[in-house]
Design an enzyme around this catalytic site. Structure first.
Site, short mmCIF file in Angstrom:
data_model
loop_
_atom_site.label_atom_id
_atom_site.label_comp_id
_atom_site.label_asym_id
_atom_site.label_seq_id
_atom_site.Cartn_x
_atom_site.Cartn_y
_atom_site.Cartn_z
N ASP A 116 -6.06 10.73 2.17
CA ASP A 116 -5.52 10.17 0.95
C ASP A 116 -6.17 10.65 -0.34
OD1 ASP A 116 -4.92 6.94 2.54
OD2 ASP A 116 -3.65 8.72 2.42
N TYR A 168 0.27 1.57 2.17
CA TYR A 168 -0.97 0.83 2.33
C TYR A 168 -1.67 0.53 1.01
CZ TYR A 168 -2.57 -0.14 7.05
OH TYR A 168 -2.76 -0.72 8.29
#
Lengths: 686, 686
Positions: free
Chosen positions: A323, A411
């Site tokens: 990420d 998320y």
């Protein structure tokens, strides 16, 4: 609103407009971003166009210069580091922005190794517009009985799968895409995937270069997937929380001076980076006993978030996200919501990052700082054995929290730094948000006969198994720059009955003792907690000892989330994140070693990064060393995680270990209203 | 004081005087204690005198009766269980106190096995008075240049060291003693031990029956050991904490009805026992989606606290405490201090326990209950990919904490039960208080050449290495009484490329999947977390499934403090606490199986207790089963722990796992003032 709440908000607002003192580690301002852009675009070193900015961040001054920098003296040189794409190449530039009216490019290099920089938001948006105009995709949508206006796709990093795979795409900068039904019925399109389709997009050409429609599965229904309050109710029959607010009658306890934060005995610099998000620098603690400020942490930040999914199928095998390096944590740290993300007594900081044109994008309220009154105890003792009276000393704990929330697509990560007056720093990662979900024909577990690589969390919906590995770069400088890494292994011993070998002639047969080991080189500094004997892991200053001779240090205390990667060492995602086999790594400080998987993560091969650097087995004894610690979660989803997950936290603490001569909280005044003796002062129930 | 604070206190006081509804699991009242005493002393079954009461507690009704009991209907039968000593024997009695005016002894048995019940406070005090009158001790004191008026001793459980050792003391009920310099210079006598002396006291004869003065060490100085605020300062130069208080403008959110506590979606019974302290019973959660209350935990409490020290020397080898069984947690749970132990919005419960005469002793404020507003996030999601707008839903978390603090001599344990609206229960043990310290000649670590079994924490002072094992008895009844214990092992797999074996023809080489295993018998229900592959451990109800077929359950989530005992299996303390080799045990419910080391812990041999019961390898599949979970800490002391330790916490959580159809927090109203959309509502700093 209650008067005290208004009062608190006013107090917070008033105090927030502090003088803006600059510091060499300050993140780039809007003006500095613009100056970088100007210099890069004006530079003859890169003539190709378009030129897109993929990373712009502070190129921090040499550590020695920063350490000797006196607070208050304005920064000397200001520099930025840039990764830009142009002409099909990744360009690295250093830009001098000391004078933002006259910025200049200091250096330029072309990246020749593997991998590419992060995706820009703009190219993700541009890529998302492609499928609609791609006839095979339109046919796939139609075959599924869907309306193409209701389908949207997002960029999914495809990772690296070997040179043959890479060659299939001409060794170009490509990504895959995942598509969902995005209709008004629900905001939660992640719960409504359009399964079975693979799209490959060439990000330079901005064209779809690969397509496969392999299999069709029903799209899960929208009902039950939304989380927006106005869609979920009324009636709101769930557990009601009685409102409560923290009131600070004497006002806020921390002081902000530019990016410097001072609270109780702590002081630190709060920075922001588009890849790491929150950066804590120069955290030091005032030792009242020694009457001096002492260094603890030079620089700390989240270096990477590796999230591999555990489904080997065509449309899922490559979901192996990094990420920070592929997307950038700071670019998806959205504005924090007061009263929700942060309590009413919080103060907010803004952040800036560069868009693909190099222009500064402002993110309001990207970080918050607040004092937490959780009702915990800082220390206590009741003495009942002193001649008949019962005497209690107790101090409530108040801590300082620095928070950022990163939303990486589905998320949400709530990432906290919690400072305690005991000298401890607690790092907490809390997971919330939405699972990655896969469509399936199954509507009941009884129908499932094979491994579906996840949990059936709703009809036609599988929450796919996955891991999260959140890696922290922690350049601890315990009471000085040169430290050592010590493993105090808890070692069982048989009682030899002989004092010469630690024993004694008593009936006791066993005990444990501490085997003290100082790591010499990097290979000694790697620890897999789950397969090692229990040990206290310390960062000590070998040149600093307490008055009675103990080495001054800080201890790493894990608190859950100690999963490590179970992927095979030869598996491609594991080669890119090989460091995830061990929670602990220790390396000598090197300004270029920031990002655990390496600088270029997109389609990177893993030949750079923490594990590769450490193969050099450099000396880490009595050196400027860095701790890398990874929080790991194995996530088997459950229905309770659907459609949005209740927060699950993992954390670790850095606690003083012979750092102080004694508990630093003793010479702290009692709180107002504190009573020392036995007293029935509260409401009686029975 | 601030008006809102006064208001809050008034609100708390007013609401506290609730109606007193009785429940079959209510702890014994003062009147019931008196009735027990009357019945026992009047009974012809025990004629010997003196008769001392070592344990008096609720002999709870059969579980089936309690479960079918309707709240509101007064208890039927009330019974007490008593362990008394008389005539050199341990007597077990059941006493009917349904009518406290006419109590009667229902049953009587003499304990013929190993071990003795806990020490009474009175005999500890009586024993402490003996050394002064014992000439050899007076000589030892004099030899050390101390004043006998300044020396005090306390009872130390001596454990069990084999039948030969036991025979040395005539198989009698004995204990050792540890002595300290208790002078006005400091309240912290633990920091000033009088080392090198062993005293053995016969508790029945109340006489010293063993004595050895083996070695002399300097008594550490008093300076720097005190922790009382008036002795430590002024000046109070330590880290100042800005005051803050939680204000609840709508009042307290929980309701108390006798011993029943109702808050948000939780309801539970709060009890108190002299050996366990806090007892949580019948914890159930309201499922708004299903519109019904569902059971979670029938009964939970701390079953034992095992604290073995790691010094094999004469005066230390037997420091292997079992705090619940040897002393009784409830008897050393002292009054909580408002504003210190519990925040301003807490409500307090009193408790009673029996003194050695069987008379009730009231402990004011022995437990507190409060709502915690820690500023944490319950769940959140930011959606940034929905057609250009950024939408955030976030809910702050509010939890309910039930707290008791146990001070076992030197150590303080803050023991919390934290209830979350997500359905999770978090158990937290926080260690504070004072280290056990040993005197030494050393004043600097450079002088130390051998293993001193601890850390030099001050001049002449060693903080001895030790462990803490806090074992919880958790009779989970997930959605019903009969449960199973499931191990969902996270199992790495090689991609076979063949869908028939879970693989797929993709470049992915590995992944993990879940291997689901239901424990059949007790041997399957024992887990050593550190030496097992990663797994989700669940208590499921095999008769209850969600609509889509998942077994309803709860998951055990450890969060640090996963140490297990390293003592040799044949070592005497380890034989008494053999269960401490594994964090997890699962047994079939048995009303007599409460105390992990067995009913009689003092000088017990370990032939009773959790490990012994489980050797029967009873069936635990689809049965009424109990979870035993142990938090473990290896403690290597440091100077920062001296003279009082900053709190160190370990915890674990019991979280819903397919318990709900979906996240139960979605249908919860937004808090007042919540803003859903992108908003810059806080103070801007930059």
């Amino acid at each position: 609103m209650l008067p005290p709440l208004i009062l608190a908000v006013l107090l917070v607002s008033a105090a927030a407009r502090a003088s803006s003192k600059s510091h060499p580690l300050d993140p780039l301002t809007a003006g500095e971003h613009s100056a970088v852009r100007t210099a890069v675009l004006a530079s003859p070193l890169i003539s190709d166009r378009p030129l897109t900015f993929h990373y712009v961040g502070l190129d921090e001054p040499d550590k020695a210069d920063v350490i000797s920098h006196e607070h208050g003296i304005s920064s000397t040189q200001r520099r930025a580091f840039v990764i830009a794409r142009a002409g099909g190449q990744s360009h690295e530039l250093q830009v001098d922005i000391t004078n933002i009216s006259a910025p200049s490019v200091l250096s330029h290099a072309i990246h020749h190794g593997s991998g590419f920089p992060r995706f820009t938001t703009e190219e993700e948006v541009a890529a998302a517009a492609l499928p609609d105009k791609y006839p095979p995709f339109a046919e796939s949508v139609q075959r599924r009985g869907l309306d193409i206006e209701d389908v949207g796709c997002g960029v999914i990093a495809m990772g690296w799968w070997g040179s043959d795979e890479q060659a299939k795409w001409g060794n170009r900068r490509v990504a895959k895409m995942q598509c969902f039904v995005i209709a008004d019925e629900t905001a939660n399109f992640y719960a409504r995937p359009m399964e079975g389709v693979t799209l490959v997009v060439d990000l330079e050409r901005m064209a779809i270069v690969g397509y496969k429609d392999r299999v069709r599965y029903p799209v899960p229904k929208a009902e039950g997937t939304d989380y927006r309050a106005e869609k979920v109710g009324p009636p709101f029959t769930g557990p009601a929380a009685t409102p409560g607010v923290v009131v600070q009658p004497e006002g806020r306890g921390f002081h902000i001076d530019g990016h410097l934060v001072r609270w109780a005995n702590w002081e630190f610099h709060l920075g922001f980076d588009m890849r790491a998000g929150t950066v804590i620098s120069q955290a030091s603690i005032y030792d009242a006993d020694a009457e001096m400020r002492r260094r603890v942490l030079y620089r700390g930040f989240v270096s990477e978030v590796f999230v591999p999914y555990m489904d080997p199928e065509e449309e899922w095998y490559f979901h192996t996200f990094m990420d920070a390096g592929e997307y950038g944590l700071g670019t998806v740290a959205f504005p924090l919501q007061p009263g929700g993300d942060c309590p009413g007594n919080a103060v907010y900081f803004d952040g800036y990052y560069a868009d693909h044109d190099g222009k500064p994008v402002k993110v309001d309220n990207v970080m918050c700082v607040f004092e937490r009154y959780a009702g915990d105890v800082a220390w206590r003792h009741t003495e009942a054995l002193l001649r008949g009276q019962v005497y209690t000393e107790v101090r409530p704990d108040v801590t300082l929290v620095v928070r950022m929330v990163v939303t990486m697509g589905n998320y949400d990560y709530v990432l906290d730094w919690e400072f305690k007056t005991s000298g401890a720093i607690k790092l907490v990662a809390s997971l919330s948000g939405i699972l990655e979900m896969k469509a399936t024909t199954y509507t009941h577990t009884d129908q499932i006969k094979e491994d579906v690589h996840g949990t059936l969390v709703a009809e036609n919906t599988i929450g796919v198994y996955h891991d999260h590995f959140i890696t922290y770069h922690l350049d601890l400088d315990v009471d000085g720059t040169k430290n050592s890494f010590v493993k105090n292994t808890i070692t069982p011993k048989r009682n030899t009955k002989d004092p010469a070998t630690g024993g004694a002639d008593t009936p006791r047969r066993s005990y444990w003792t501490v085997h003290h080991e100082v790591a010499e080189n990097e290979s000694d500094g790697q620890v897999s907690l789950n397969s090692s004997p229990p040990a206290d892991l310390l960062f000590v200053n070998p040149s600093k000892r307490t008055k009675i001779g103990n080495e001054v240090g800080y201890r790493l205390v894990p608190a859950g989330a100690t999963a490590t990667s179970l992927l095979a060492d030869d598996d491609y995602p594991q080669r890119r994140a090989s460091y995830t086999k061990k929670q602990v790594w220790v390396t000598p400080y090197n300004r270029s070693e920031k990002w655990a998987p390496g600088l270029y993560t997109v389609q990177g091969t893993g030949d750079d990064g923490l594990a590769a650097w450490s193969k050099r087995n450099r000396r880490i004894k009595d050196e400027d060393i860095v701790l890398w610690y990874t929080l790991g979660f194995h996530h088997v989803p459950c229905q309770d995680d659907f459609p949005v997950m209740p927060t699950l936290s993992g954390s670790f603490e850095l606690r003083p270990f012979n750092f102080f001569e004694g508990n630093p909280l003793l010479i702290r005044s009692r709180p107002a209203g504190h009573v020392s003796s036995n007293c029935s002062c509260g409401a009686q129930v029975m």
